[in-house]
Design an enzyme around this catalytic site. Structure first.
Site, PDB file in Angstrom:
ATOM      1  N   CYS A   1      38.042  -5.630 -27.157  1.00 13.11           N
ATOM      2  CA  CYS A   1      36.992  -6.644 -27.009  1.00 13.11           C
ATOM      3  C   CYS A   1      35.611  -6.041 -27.171  1.00 13.11           C
ATOM      4  CB  CYS A   1      37.125  -7.365 -25.670  1.00 13.11           C
ATOM      5  SG  CYS A   1      38.600  -8.386 -25.575  1.00 13.11           S
ATOM      6  N   THR A   2      35.422  -4.826 -26.688  1.00 13.75           N
ATOM      7  CA  THR A   2      34.141  -4.158 -26.882  1.00 13.75           C
ATOM      8  C   THR A   2      33.869  -3.988 -28.370  1.00 13.75           C
ATOM      9  OG1 THR A   2      34.256  -3.026 -24.754  1.00 13.75           O
ATOM     10  CG2 THR A   2      32.822  -2.047 -26.430  1.00 13.75           C
TER      11      THR A   2
END
Length: 140
Positions: A28-29
């Site tokens: 997700c980062t």
């Protein structure tokens, strides 16, 4: 922190909603930072981008600060936004979080573009999202 209203966001034109499982995870980062970098291209289309997850508002604020995220991250914690778009995981140890998906919503509130991840580590085609935003904006 302000409460998010899709109706208010749509008052100025189409919006892009990018759902993701959770901040501070490796994948997700990577996705949120890619969207941060891509946001400059989308700015020419005049459509706001919102990241949406089931994370708490406080974790979203910390993530935005740490990674210089300049678009809003919306908390689906304790509300129905993730379920409303049909991307809430219903089963398993990760139930309740959002699956990775992108929606373009036109000013009338109609979803005109949908992308949903079918396997891990896949991200939306930003060119397709840009085209969908341009089409939604042209139909205003």
């Amino acid at each position: 922190m302000a409460e998010f209203s899709l109706a208010d966001a749509l008052a100025d034109g189409p919006v892009v909603l990018a759902f993701y499982p959770g901040v501070f995870s490796r994948t997700c980062t990577q996705e949120l930072c890619e969207l941060r970098d891509w946001k400059a291209d989308l700015a020419d289309l005049d459509a706001p981008l919102y990241g949406v997850s089931a994370d708490t508002p406080w974790s979203l604020l910390a993530f935005m600060d740490e990674h210089d995220i300049q678009y809003p991250l919306v908390s689906g914690f304790n509300n129905s936004v993730v379920a409303d778009f049909g991307v809430r995981r219903a089963e398993g140890i990760m139930r309740g979080i959002a699956n990775r998906a992108v929606f373009v919503v036109d000013p009338s509130g109609t979803v005109t573009y949908t992308w949903k991840a079918t396997e891990p580590l896949t991200f939306p085609d930003t060119d397709a999202v840009e085209a969908a935003v341009a089409e939604a904006a042209a139909g205003e």
